[in-house]
Design a protein around this motif. Structure first.
Motif, PDB file in Angstrom:
ATOM      1  N   GLU A  81      20.946  27.866  33.496  1.00 45.64           N
ATOM      2  CA  GLU A  81      22.378  27.971  33.207  1.00 45.64           C
ATOM      3  C   GLU A  81      23.207  27.485  34.387  1.00 45.64           C
ATOM      4  OE1 GLU A  81      25.884  28.654  31.370  1.00 45.64           O
ATOM      5  OE2 GLU A  81      23.946  28.913  30.399  1.00 45.64           O
TER       6      GLU A  81
ATOM      7  N   GLY B 214      23.264  23.733  34.664  1.00 39.72           N
ATOM      8  CA  GLY B 214      23.855  23.031  33.538  1.00 39.72           C
ATOM      9  C   GLY B 214      22.870  22.474  32.531  1.00 39.72           C
ATOM     10  N   TYR B 215      21.645  22.969  32.533  1.00 45.97           N
ATOM     11  CA  TYR B 215      20.650  22.467  31.585  1.00 45.97           C
ATOM     12  C   TYR B 215      20.719  23.156  30.224  1.00 45.97           C
ATOM     13  CZ  TYR B 215      18.461  19.910  35.365  1.00 45.97           C
ATOM     14  OH  TYR B 215      18.215  19.045  36.378  1.00 45.97           O
ATOM     15  N   LEU B 216      21.392  24.289  30.148  1.00 47.87           N
ATOM     16  CA  LEU B 216      21.560  24.971  28.865  1.00 47.87           C
ATOM     17  C   LEU B 216      22.900  24.544  28.280  1.00 47.87           C
ATOM     18  CD1 LEU B 216      20.309  28.594  29.603  1.00 47.87           C
ATOM     19  CD2 LEU B 216      19.065  26.705  28.577  1.00 47.87           C
ATOM     20  N   ARG B 217      22.866  24.049  27.057  1.00 54.14           N
ATOM     21  CA  ARG B 217      24.095  23.602  26.403  1.00 54.14           C
ATOM     22  C   ARG B 217      24.507  24.647  25.379  1.00 54.14           C
ATOM     23  NH1 ARG B 217      25.669  21.011  21.746  1.00 54.14           N
ATOM     24  NH2 ARG B 217      27.530  19.752  21.972  1.00 54.14           N
ATOM     25  N   HIS B 218      25.715  25.157  25.524  1.00 51.21           N
ATOM     26  CA  HIS B 218      26.252  26.121  24.576  1.00 51.21           C
ATOM     27  C   HIS B 218      27.191  25.369  23.645  1.00 51.21           C
ATOM     28  CE1 HIS B 218      24.613  29.390  26.919  1.00 51.21           C
ATOM     29  NE2 HIS B 218      25.102  28.817  28.002  1.00 51.21           N
ATOM     30  N   SER B 219      26.976  25.504  22.355  1.00 54.36           N
ATOM     31  CA  SER B 219      27.834  24.805  21.409  1.00 54.36           C
ATOM     32  C   SER B 219      29.192  25.486  21.349  1.00 54.36           C
ATOM     33  CB  SER B 219      27.203  24.770  20.026  1.00 54.36           C
ATOM     34  OG  SER B 219      27.029  26.075  19.546  1.00 54.36           O
ATOM     35  N   SER B 220      30.193  24.655  21.224  1.00 53.99           N
ATOM     36  CA  SER B 220      31.540  25.201  21.091  1.00 53.99           C
ATOM     37  C   SER B 220      31.809  25.502  19.621  1.00 53.99           C
ATOM     38  CB  SER B 220      32.567  24.206  21.631  1.00 53.99           C
ATOM     39  OG  SER B 220      32.590  23.055  20.818  1.00 53.99           O
TER      40      SER B 220
ATOM     41  N   ASP C 192      31.928  22.449  17.439  1.00 52.69           N
ATOM     42  CA  ASP C 192      30.641  21.870  17.066  1.00 52.69           C
ATOM     43  C   ASP C 192      30.041  22.553  15.849  1.00 52.69           C
ATOM     44  OD1 ASP C 192      30.800  20.162  19.203  1.00 52.69           O
ATOM     45  OD2 ASP C 192      29.549  21.399  20.505  1.00 52.69           O
ATOM     46  N   SER C 193      30.376  23.794  15.628  1.00 57.06           N
ATOM     47  CA  SER C 193      29.730  24.549  14.570  1.00 57.06           C
ATOM     48  C   SER C 193      30.533  24.605  13.278  1.00 57.06           C
ATOM     49  CB  SER C 193      29.464  25.974  15.043  1.00 57.06           C
ATOM     50  OG  SER C 193      30.676  26.633  15.309  1.00 57.06           O
TER      51      SER C 193
END
Length: 98
Positions: free
Chosen positions: A25, A28-34, A37-38
């Motif tokens: 985290e 910056g390797y974990l991408r959280h969708s906004s 995006d959903s």
């Protein structure tokens, strides 16, 4: 001693998992969708004109989308939200060509 040893292994595994997630985290390797995006924007249907059928029922109010052909792919752009641009795809996520 055997019971204590297994609890130590479980503890080390949990701590390792937590440290790995925190490190990923932080870098910056974990991408959280906004939320954007959903969101499922809209559903499109194909209206087929059958032979011998003279009338097709359509709304007189135009849709909030405009279509544009870019590099052989059909893009849809929302009229009011200019940053909402997407590729028109079918149920199998294949792009609709133009």
């Amino acid at each position: 001693m055997k019971i204590n040893h297994s609890w130590q292994l479980i503890g080390v595994a949990l701590i390792t998992l937590i440290i790995t997630i925190v490190t990923l985290e932080k870098n910056g390797y974990l991408r959280h969708s906004s939320e954007a995006d959903s969101i499922y924007l809209s559903e499109f249907n194909l209206i087929k004109q059958l032979p011998g059928e003279s009338e097709t029922k359509l709304s007189h109010i135009p849709a909030d989308y405009t279509a544009q052909c870019v590099q052989g792919v059909l893009l849809l752009r929302h009229k009011k939200q200019k940053d909402n641009v997407g590729v028109l795809v079918d149920k199998k996520q294949r792009a609709v060509r133009c």
